[in-house]
Design a protein around this motif. Structure first.
Motif, short mmCIF file in Angstrom:
data_model
loop_
_atom_site.label_atom_id
_atom_site.label_comp_id
_atom_site.label_asym_id
_atom_site.label_seq_id
_atom_site.Cartn_x
_atom_site.Cartn_y
_atom_site.Cartn_z
N SER A 101 37.75 39.52 45.96
CA SER A 101 36.99 40.58 45.27
C SER A 101 37.85 41.21 44.19
N GLN A 102 39.11 41.45 44.55
CA GLN A 102 40.04 42.05 43.58
C GLN A 102 40.23 41.11 42.38
N TRP A 103 40.40 39.82 42.69
CA TRP A 103 40.58 38.85 41.60
C TRP A 103 39.36 38.83 40.69
N LEU A 104 38.14 38.84 41.30
CA LEU A 104 36.92 38.77 40.49
C LEU A 104 36.85 39.95 39.52
N ALA A 105 37.18 41.15 40.03
CA ALA A 105 37.13 42.33 39.16
C ALA A 105 38.19 42.21 38.06
N GLU A 106 39.37 41.72 38.42
CA GLU A 106 40.40 41.54 37.39
C GLU A 106 39.91 40.53 36.33
N TYR A 107 39.35 39.45 36.83
CA TYR A 107 38.86 38.37 35.95
C TYR A 107 37.77 38.88 35.00
N LEU A 108 36.82 39.65 35.57
CA LEU A 108 35.70 40.13 34.76
C LEU A 108 36.09 41.27 33.83
N SER A 109 37.28 41.83 34.06
CA SER A 109 37.73 42.93 33.17
C SER A 109 38.56 42.39 32.02
N THR A 110 38.80 41.08 32.01
CA THR A 110 39.68 40.51 30.98
C THR A 110 38.89 40.18 29.72
N ASN A 111 39.30 40.78 28.63
CA ASN A 111 38.63 40.52 27.35
C ASN A 111 39.56 39.83 26.37
N ASN A 112 40.61 39.20 26.91
CA ASN A 112 41.58 38.52 26.04
C ASN A 112 41.95 39.42 24.88
N ARG A 113 42.46 40.55 25.26
CA ARG A 113 42.75 41.57 24.27
C ARG A 113 43.69 41.05 23.19
#
Ligand code: SIN
Ligand code: CO
Length: 382
Positions: free
Chosen positions: A264-276
């Protein structure tokens, strides 16, 4: 402030989102472009920005990739300059993108801006993702068809197009008009004069992409290392046979990883990544102490969120010590439980002024969170 008018969010979500295209005439009344073509061209010169010029001259398609030293040499015939992730560079572009926040931020990718001259476009094509396209200055004819089996064409190695399609929507968009195109719907936009378009893009990862990223996460964090066990292994006639029950045991091992809190933690991290976008400025951020931030707040200092930052969090998720957890650019941040409500509001405001309201009981805790965010380069005193 951009706010969509002539638009019913509930009707859109139930009848159109992922289902059928829609034209929202004058979704933005008196539309003001968040940037002009000169600023756009300026962005296309920058090292860390993803940009392209797609042109058609004497029936030949060309694609040139930025960063550009001399962009003019590519702007021949009918041409479009397309620049990705403008929401991360231009605060007003970020604001425009946030007018579409009726779709959650973890579903969004970026705001792509294009500038085209007369007759320009990228040709008829199909995208895998939903998109809203806002018409800025100028006007453009948009045709949208239904999903189907279209012949693909590759007129340039970097350009995927399709053959002709029958439009079910054929409209000339004027400044402030918006179209929504669901995935797999063929479309073609042809500029009628110089024009700016803003595309709000969305993400929809496939299991293949997620499994690959989840596998990297498990290796980086040395997780899910427990091995297959079979103390009660059954005898069998053919040593090559895998029993159905054994197959299930292997799948259970994988399920265990997917069902874990770490996933769950990984999914949230993954979905928060916008390749800034990374530029050199990021490295020169000076660390503030909590005392310094406290003093700035006491002096009424305003703090501004960096453009493009879209924090996300999981409904009712808490850390072991009940902290509120939120995610920005693949990183988890904790804030004490009593700050949850306040921080949720703070994260979604572009500007924070301590004069607004900083309840005494959470002041210290919030200041610690704000210090971390400032030192991470996501908020800055202005
Ligand atoms: C554009 O050229 O601005 C949008 C291209 C598209 O995705 O249709
Ligand atoms: Co498209």
């Amino acid at each position: 402030m951009y706010q969509i008018k002539n638009f019913d969010v509930d009707v859109f979500l139930s009848d159109y989102w992922q289902k059928k295209p829609m034209v929202i005439k004058q979704g933005f009344t008196d539309f003001q472009d968040p940037l002009d073509e000169h600023e756009l061209a300026g962005l296309a010169l920058e090292e860390h920005i993803d940009s392209r010029v797609i042109s058609l001259k004497t029936k030949k398609w060309q694609v040139a990739h930025g960063p550009f030293e001399d962009i003019n040499q590519h702007c021949k015939g009918a041409w479009s300059l397309l620049v990705q992730a403008v929401d991360q560079s231009v605060p007003e572009a970020d604001e425009l993108m946030r007018a579409f926040s009726f779709i959650p931020h973890w579903r969004m990718t970026d705001l792509m801006v294009s500038f085209s001259n007369k007759d320009a476009g990228v040709g008829p094509h199909i995208d895998q993702y939903d998109v809203f396209i806002v018409q800025g200055k100028g006007s453009r004819r948009w045709q949208i068809g239904l999903p189907g089996d279209y012949e693909s064409k590759v007129p340039h190695p970097d350009l995927k197009q399709i053959s002709e399609f029958t439009p079910i929507i054929d409209e000339i968009l004027q400044p402030g008009d918006i179209i929504y195109i669901p995935p797999h719907h063929p479309h073609n936009g042809v500029a009628l004069d110089y024009c700016l378009n803003y595309s709000i893009g969305f993400r929809a990862p496939s299991p293949q992409e997620m499994l690959s990223a989840f596998s990297d996460f498990s290796i980086d964090n040395n997780l899910f290392t427990q091995r297959y066990l079979d103390q009660k292994i059954a005898g069998r006639k053919y040593p090559g046979e895998i029993k159905q029950q054994e197959l299930k045991q292997f799948k259970d091992l994988l399920h265990h990883a997917i069902e874990s809190a770490q996933c769950s933690q990984w999914l949230a991290e993954y979905l928060s990544t916008n390749n800034r976008l990374k530029n050199n400025e990021d490295e020169s951020i000076e660390a503030y102490s909590v005392e310094e931030i406290t003093e700035l707040l006491a002096n009424g200092q305003t703090f501004v969120r960096e453009p493009g930052i879209k924090p996300i969090f999981i409904e009712s998720q808490e850390s072991e010590n009940n902290d509120f957890i939120f995610y920005i650019e693949g990183q988890a941040f904790n804030s004490p439980a009593n700050t949850r409500e306040f921080v949720q509001n703070f994260l979604h405001s572009a500007v924070f002024s301590p004069k607004d309201a900083l309840p005494n009981d959470i002041s210290l805790f919030f200041t610690q969170t704000l210090t971390t965010l400032v030192n991470s380069g996501y908020w800055f005193p202005e």
